[in-house]
Design a protein around this motif. Structure first.
Motif, PDB file in Angstrom:
ATOM      1  N   PHE A 137     -66.641  -7.690  12.734  1.00  8.52           N
ATOM      2  CA  PHE A 137     -65.588  -6.821  12.895  1.00  8.52           C
ATOM      3  C   PHE A 137     -64.333  -7.041  12.163  1.00  8.52           C
ATOM      4  O   PHE A 137     -64.007  -8.159  11.723  1.00  8.52           O
ATOM      5  CB  PHE A 137     -65.334  -6.988  14.470  1.00  8.52           C
ATOM      6  N   SER A 138     -63.510  -5.754  12.096  1.00 10.28           N
ATOM      7  CA  SER A 138     -62.367  -5.926  11.402  1.00 10.28           C
ATOM      8  C   SER A 138     -61.304  -6.293  12.301  1.00 10.28           C
ATOM      9  O   SER A 138     -61.521  -5.909  13.525  1.00 10.28           O
ATOM     10  CB  SER A 138     -61.969  -4.753  10.638  1.00 10.28           C
ATOM     11  N   PHE A 139     -60.411  -6.692  11.933  1.00  4.75           N
ATOM     12  CA  PHE A 139     -59.170  -7.169  12.674  1.00  4.75           C
ATOM     13  C   PHE A 139     -57.660  -6.657  12.267  1.00  4.75           C
ATOM     14  O   PHE A 139     -57.398  -7.056  10.973  1.00  4.75           O
ATOM     15  CB  PHE A 139     -59.064  -8.482  13.205  1.00  4.75           C
ATOM     16  N   ASP A 140     -57.122  -5.535  12.850  1.00  2.00           N
ATOM     17  CA  ASP A 140     -55.820  -5.323  12.535  1.00  2.00           C
ATOM     18  C   ASP A 140     -54.739  -6.153  13.107  1.00  2.00           C
ATOM     19  O   ASP A 140     -54.281  -5.660  14.409  1.00  2.00           O
ATOM     20  CB  ASP A 140     -55.669  -3.803  12.737  1.00  2.00           C
ATOM     21  N   ASN A 141     -54.169  -6.856  12.616  1.00  2.00           N
ATOM     22  CA  ASN A 141     -52.972  -7.819  13.215  1.00  2.00           C
ATOM     23  C   ASN A 141     -51.580  -7.274  13.129  1.00  2.00           C
ATOM     24  O   ASN A 141     -50.870  -7.924  12.407  1.00  2.00           O
ATOM     25  CB  ASN A 141     -53.173  -9.432  12.912  1.00  2.00           C
ATOM     26  N   SER A 185     -63.023   1.982  16.110  1.00  2.00           N
ATOM     27  CA  SER A 185     -62.015   1.035  16.483  1.00  2.00           C
ATOM     28  C   SER A 185     -61.396   1.227  18.048  1.00  2.00           C
ATOM     29  O   SER A 185     -61.576   2.537  18.361  1.00  2.00           O
ATOM     30  CB  SER A 185     -60.959   1.022  15.393  1.00  2.00           C
ATOM     31  N   ILE A 186     -60.904   0.329  18.495  1.00  2.00           N
ATOM     32  CA  ILE A 186     -60.086  -0.029  19.509  1.00  2.00           C
ATOM     33  C   ILE A 186     -58.784  -0.383  19.152  1.00  2.00           C
ATOM     34  O   ILE A 186     -58.650  -1.288  18.627  1.00  2.00           O
ATOM     35  CB  ILE A 186     -60.943  -0.513  20.723  1.00  2.00           C
ATOM     36  N   GLY A 194     -62.128  -3.074  14.828  1.00  6.15           N
ATOM     37  CA  GLY A 194     -63.111  -1.934  14.281  1.00  6.15           C
ATOM     38  C   GLY A 194     -64.638  -2.612  13.783  1.00  6.15           C
ATOM     39  O   GLY A 194     -64.636  -3.632  13.434  1.00  6.15           O
ATOM     40  N   VAL A 195     -65.442  -1.842  13.704  1.00  7.07           N
ATOM     41  CA  VAL A 195     -67.001  -1.999  13.423  1.00  7.07           C
ATOM     42  C   VAL A 195     -67.429  -0.833  12.506  1.00  7.07           C
ATOM     43  O   VAL A 195     -67.017   0.312  12.863  1.00  7.07           O
ATOM     44  CB  VAL A 195     -68.007  -2.362  14.599  1.00  7.07           C
ATOM     45  N   PRO A 196     -68.303  -1.020  11.874  1.00  5.35           N
ATOM     46  CA  PRO A 196     -68.769   0.129  10.807  1.00  5.35           C
ATOM     47  C   PRO A 196     -69.862   1.053  11.686  1.00  5.35           C
ATOM     48  O   PRO A 196     -70.299   0.676  12.613  1.00  5.35           O
ATOM     49  CB  PRO A 196     -69.405  -0.333   9.686  1.00  5.35           C
TER      50      PRO A 196
END
Length: 251
Positions: free
Chosen positions: A191-195, A221-222, A206-208
């Motif tokens: 998963f991606s992480f927006d910090n 994403s959430i 987020g995930v694809p």
């Protein structure tokens, strides 16, 4: 009563015909466009080039066919069958929001940015400054980084060379090598992480969403406040995101 005199500008009429033709047929080759519409080849080329430059149409690099671009979506118009994902995504996003109490959104790759296709706000009254049709950066949002991370290597490198790593906050990644490392970590953990990289005090996961032949052009994403999302609890939300991705992905 004096009637207003109406005028028709030939070049604009031809442009409208091309747009309507692509809307009706979803996609078409250059030859199909100028032949079926009986437009001079050079004129058709000039119109298509202008529309493509301004993102009103785009050309599929694998087939060479033209289709409507997401500029129409930004302006509130339909962009053909691609936007059908909005109908499919809305109930999934609602369920995701109900389970996580976070804002859920889905976005699609368009050029060097992502476009938000649908969004469901958190029931807790936390408003995230995004909206349907808004364009967002790839390098500092959960949706953008999920899309980037799962691109084929050649496509990913091309995007990394072209996108501008604009600094939105103190934690935005602005060095391309650091972004490469972050994308590698993203793929490994799933998963991606927006910090707080796009907006202060806001984090995202987020995930694809998988398309035909394993392509990734869409992500889900959430997002929530830093008091709601942390590095430690991010994995707790992952099953809900993966469930949503599995529903929307083409397997």
């Amino acid at each position: 009563m004096k009637h207003k005199k109406l005028y028709e500008v030939p070049s604009i009429i031809k442009t409208i015909k091309i747009i309507e033709f692509l809307h009706k047929n979803k996609e078409a080759t250059f030859t199909e466009i100028f032949t079926d519409l009986d437009i001079p080849k050079s004129t058709a080329y000039q119109i298509l080039s202008t529309l493509e430059f301004n993102r009103y149409i785009k050309q599929d690099q694998s087939t060479g066919k033209y289709l409507l671009g997401f500029k129409f979506f930004e302006l509130g118009f339909s962009v053909g069958e691609t936007i059908d994902i909005r109908k499919e995504a809305l109930p999934v996003l609602k369920e995701l929001t109900n389970k996580t109490h976070l804002t859920a959104q889905i976005g699609i790759l368009d050029g060097l940015e992502a476009v938000y296709l649908e969004k469901v706000e958190s029931p807790d009254g936390v408003f995230i400054r995004t909206r349907v049709g808004k364009r967002s950066f790839l390098h500092c949002t959960a949706i953008g980084k999920a899309i980037l991370a799962w691109q084929k290597e050649e496509i990913k490198e091309n995007l990394l060379q072209e996108i501008q790593l604009i600094k939105n906050t103190e934690t935005t990644i602005t060095e391309v090598n650091l972004l490469r490392q972050d994308l590698q970590i993203t793929r490994k953990r799933g998963f991606s992480f927006d910090n707080e990289e796009n907006l202060p005090h806001i984090r995202g996961i987020g995930v694809p969403i998988w398309g035909v032949d394993g392509e990734v052009k869409v992500a889900i994403s959430i997002s929530g406040l830093t008091t709601q999302i942390s590095f430690e609890n991010a994995v707790d939300y992952l099953p809900f995101l993966e469930e949503a991705s599995n529903i929307l992905s083409i397997r």
